[in-house]
Write a protein that holds these residues in place. Structure first.
Motif, PDB file in Angstrom:
ATOM      1  N   GLY B 359       0.777  -1.233   0.000  1.00 61.91           N
ATOM      2  CA  GLY B 359       0.000   0.000   0.000  1.00 61.91           C
ATOM      3  C   GLY B 359       0.812   1.289   0.000  1.00 61.91           C
ATOM      4  O   GLY B 359       0.245   2.373   0.123  1.00 61.91           O
ATOM      5  N   HIS B 361       3.733   3.427  -2.163  1.00 66.09           N
ATOM      6  CA  HIS B 361       4.498   3.449  -3.410  1.00 66.09           C
ATOM      7  C   HIS B 361       5.983   3.720  -3.134  1.00 66.09           C
ATOM      8  O   HIS B 361       6.326   4.513  -2.251  1.00 66.09           O
ATOM      9  N   HIS B 363       8.140   5.555  -4.502  1.00 63.02           N
ATOM     10  CA  HIS B 363       8.587   6.958  -4.539  1.00 63.02           C
ATOM     11  C   HIS B 363       8.370   7.646  -3.209  1.00 63.02           C
ATOM     12  O   HIS B 363       9.156   8.490  -2.785  1.00 63.02           O
ATOM     13  N   ASP B 364       7.266   7.291  -2.560  1.00 65.84           N
ATOM     14  CA  ASP B 364       6.995   7.884  -1.255  1.00 65.84           C
ATOM     15  C   ASP B 364       7.996   7.358  -0.229  1.00 65.84           C
ATOM     16  O   ASP B 364       8.493   8.108   0.604  1.00 65.84           O
ATOM     17  N   SER B 367      11.319   9.185  -0.879  1.00 62.04           N
ATOM     18  CA  SER B 367      11.322  10.593  -0.443  1.00 62.04           C
ATOM     19  C   SER B 367      11.482  10.703   1.062  1.00 62.04           C
ATOM     20  O   SER B 367      12.215  11.550   1.559  1.00 62.04           O
ATOM     21  N   ILE B 368      10.780   9.852   1.788  1.00 59.92           N
ATOM     22  CA  ILE B 368      10.815   9.943   3.252  1.00 59.92           C
ATOM     23  C   ILE B 368      12.173   9.450   3.766  1.00 59.92           C
ATOM     24  O   ILE B 368      12.768  10.052   4.664  1.00 59.92           O
ATOM     25  N   ASP B 370      14.930   9.661   2.145  1.00 62.44           N
ATOM     26  CA  ASP B 370      15.881  10.704   1.758  1.00 62.44           C
ATOM     27  C   ASP B 370      15.965  11.786   2.830  1.00 62.44           C
ATOM     28  O   ASP B 370      17.037  12.285   3.144  1.00 62.44           O
ATOM     29  N   GLY B 379      11.928   3.300  -8.165  1.00 64.37           N
ATOM     30  CA  GLY B 379      11.490   3.434  -9.549  1.00 64.37           C
ATOM     31  C   GLY B 379      11.571   2.119 -10.270  1.00 64.37           C
ATOM     32  O   GLY B 379      11.521   1.048  -9.652  1.00 64.37           O
ATOM     33  N   HIS B 380      11.751   2.194 -11.599  1.00 64.52           N
ATOM     34  CA  HIS B 380      11.779   0.953 -12.389  1.00 64.52           C
ATOM     35  C   HIS B 380      13.205   0.515 -12.699  1.00 64.52           C
ATOM     36  O   HIS B 380      13.413  -0.512 -13.319  1.00 64.52           O
ATOM     37  N   PRO B 393       4.837  -2.028 -10.271  1.00 61.80           N
ATOM     38  CA  PRO B 393       5.145  -0.881 -11.132  1.00 61.80           C
ATOM     39  C   PRO B 393       6.545  -0.322 -10.856  1.00 61.80           C
ATOM     40  O   PRO B 393       7.165   0.289 -11.721  1.00 61.80           O
TER      41      PRO B 393
END
Lengths: 149, 424
Positions: B359, B361, B363-364, B367-368, B370, B379-380, B393
């Motif tokens: 649940g 992603h 990217h989230d 970011s956190i 980081d 990413g991919h 994904p």
């Protein structure tokens, strides 16, 4: 950089979990498919426009919480609006994310969308927030694809 | 090693303590690892994207640029001769590093991607015709897919794929039928940049050679983690990038068997690669210069040579053993997190761990993390077919190098728990 927790507020997390207007309108009058080739975010926006009014709009696809919540809130905000007002929101949203429009001091019609203001301090996430708007813009312009690149 | 440190041996290399690496001494060599990041200690878990560069490598390039630089393979000046010597010494270091038979088999490129494009366009155009097949594995990086697709489209050839299982291991049972009489070349990633899988390239090469098919091995992710012997593997082509190896960007290597390289036409034309030029006709020099048109990345080649010295000073086998322990620790700790699923569970893995959280992603997550100074990739990973095969994904990927520690793993785990807290 701002604390990402300021960005991941309840409204954004909630829209990510339960996106509004999720799906695809068939038939539709306008459609575009948006891709962010850097991260693979993938969003489709479909609309039914009648007499210059966005009668209905839906989105589907996958991406991070920022792109999903941005898509969901976008559909909520443009539904029922005249196309030209939707286009103004596209422009204002982009300007806000790029730090060129300060919603606290300048006039705008973004409403709750100002929640995404914090994205301007996270350069790597700007495209996530903007992708649905770029896709909406492409759809309204009659182009069937959009890209953040 | 850097001058302000005393724990080096007489050769200037960090000694190995009790079979393990002296990681504290190694870390002292990396300026970036010792620079505050968002006000915190940097936890760099993204070496699969690019390795950090130690001070001796930076110093070597700095010294060359300040005191030794001019163009190579030009003129009779002592300066040019010495720059050429340093440049060719770096090539010889690469030869030794890969245990190639001859330094003529070592071609400088901008990186892995350019090396594969060179082979696809020079060897490929000379050998691949309409109806031919190019066999790639299901876990290739885009760098070992797109150049072949471009060639296939140009020639009317076909791309075929060696499948993989859910654990991220190639399924080789049907390899003999996948290699058909039309198969012209096999492109194979040595270590998956997403899954960490170490592929049995030697075994695959032997089967390919039994049918007369050459193999290109993408070693971008293998050379930082293990000793590679191209003669033992019997690889026809082997490619890698300097920047994954604690060297600079802008430099990479194509190793090719001499017999193959000699038959290949030049790729880029220009200065340095010619024997004579007239309006009527140009003739080319031999290996390796035939494939090195224009002024090469001299500083970077010398930097890559210094990076090889640095890694060999620590010992590539020592690095492999240390990273293996770190991988086991990371796998164990990450597996304890509820809702976390590791993508890539091959029996043989290098120190790369991709994962997804229920649940949330990637990217989230990225970011956190980081914000906490934990650098990972989300990413991919330039491997969209791998994402599709694994049904995700994107993933978050932590990759570990010889300068990482168990504390780095703990910081990652702490960061992930924080992400889970934010997302509830």
């Amino acid at each position: 950089m701002s604390d990402p927790r300021e960005l991941y507020q309840q409204v954004i997390l909630e829209h990510n979990k339960k996106p509004r207007n999720f799906g695809k309108l068939e038939p539709c009058t306008h459609y575009a498919h948006g891709l962010n080739p850097l991260c693979g975010d993938d969003i489709e926006v479909s609309l039914v426009v009648e007499d210059g009014i966005v009668k209905d709009v839906k989105f589907q696809g996958h991406g991070c919480a920022i792109s999903q919540a941005s898509s969901s809130l976008m559909t909520v905000n443009v539904k029922g609006k005249p196309v030209h007002e939707a286009e103004i929101m596209v422009e204002q949203f982009r300007e806000m994310i790029r730090g060129k429009l300060d919603p606290a001091t300048e006039p705008h019609s973004l409403g709750k969308l100002t929640l995404f203001q914090g994205v301007k301090d996270l350069p790597s996430r700007v495209k996530c927030a903007v992708l649905p708007w770029a896709t909406l813009h492409s759809a309204l312009e009659g182009k069937d694809d959009a890209s953040t690149e | 090693m850097s001058e302000n440190k005393s724990s080096t041996d007489e050769h200037g290399w960090t000694p190995i303590k009790d079979g393990a690496l002296d990681v504290a001494a190694i870390r002292a060599d990396f300026p970036l690892l010792n620079t505050p990041f968002h006000g915190k200690q940097m936890v760099y878990l993204d070496s699969a994207v690019s390795g950090q560069v130690p001070q001796p490598v930076i110093d070597r390039m700095d010294h060359y640029q300040r005191f030794e630089h001019t163009n190579v393979h030009r003129g009779v000046s002592t300066l040019s001769q010495e720059a050429t010597d340093r440049f060719e010494e770096a090539r010889e270091k690469v030869r030794g590093f890969l245990n190639a038979a001859s330094s003529k088999e070592i071609i400088w490129t901008r990186g892995t991607t350019e090396a594969i494009n060179l082979v696809a366009q020079s060897w490929g155009r000379a050998n691949v015709q309409a109806g031919d097949e190019i066999l790639l594995s299901a876990m290739e990086h885009h760098a070992n897919i797109v150049p072949w697709q471009m060639l296939a489209q140009e020639r009317g050839a076909k791309i075929c794929v060696i499948p993989m299982n859910d654990a991220g291991e190639l399924i080789l049972d049907d390899l003999d039928t996948l290699i058909t009489p039309r198969t012209k070349i096999i492109g194979l990633i040595h270590v998956s940049n997403v899954l960490g899988t170490i592929n049995p390239v030697k075994e695959i090469i032997a089967k390919a050679h039994a049918k007369g098919v050459p193999v290109l091995v993408d070693g971008a992710q293998s050379v930082p983690h293990m000793t590679v012997d191209v003669q033992d593997l019997d690889a026809d082509f082997f490619v890698f990038s300097g920047h994954k190896l604690s060297g600079p960007t802008g430099i990479g290597v194509l190793y090719g068997k001499k017999a193959l390289l000699e038959k290949m036409p030049p790729w880029h034309g220009g200065g340095s690669m010619i024997l004579s030029v007239s309006w009527e006709k140009t003739t080319y020099i031999g290996l390796p210069g035939k494939f090195e048109a224009g002024t090469p990345a001299i500083t970077q080649a010398i930097g890559l040579g210094a990076a090889i010295d640095y890694l060999q000073g620590i010992g590539v086998d020592n690095i492999a053993a240390y990273e293996h322990e770190l991988l086991n620790y990371a796998t164990e700790q990450l597996s304890k997190i509820e809702g976390l699923r590791i993508i890539g569970n091959a029996r043989k893995k290098a120190s790369v761990v991709s994962f997804v959280l229920d649940g949330i992603h990637p990217h989230d997550v990225g970011s956190i993390l980081d914000h906490d100074g934990v650098v990972v990739r989300a990413g991919h990973h330039c491997a969209q077919p791998v994402m599709k095969r694994m049904g995700v994904p994107a993933t978050t990927r932590a990759s570990f190098a010889y300068y990482n520690t168990r504390e780095d793993v703990d910081a990652l785990v702490g960061g992930i728990l924080k992400v889970k807290g934010i997302f509830g």
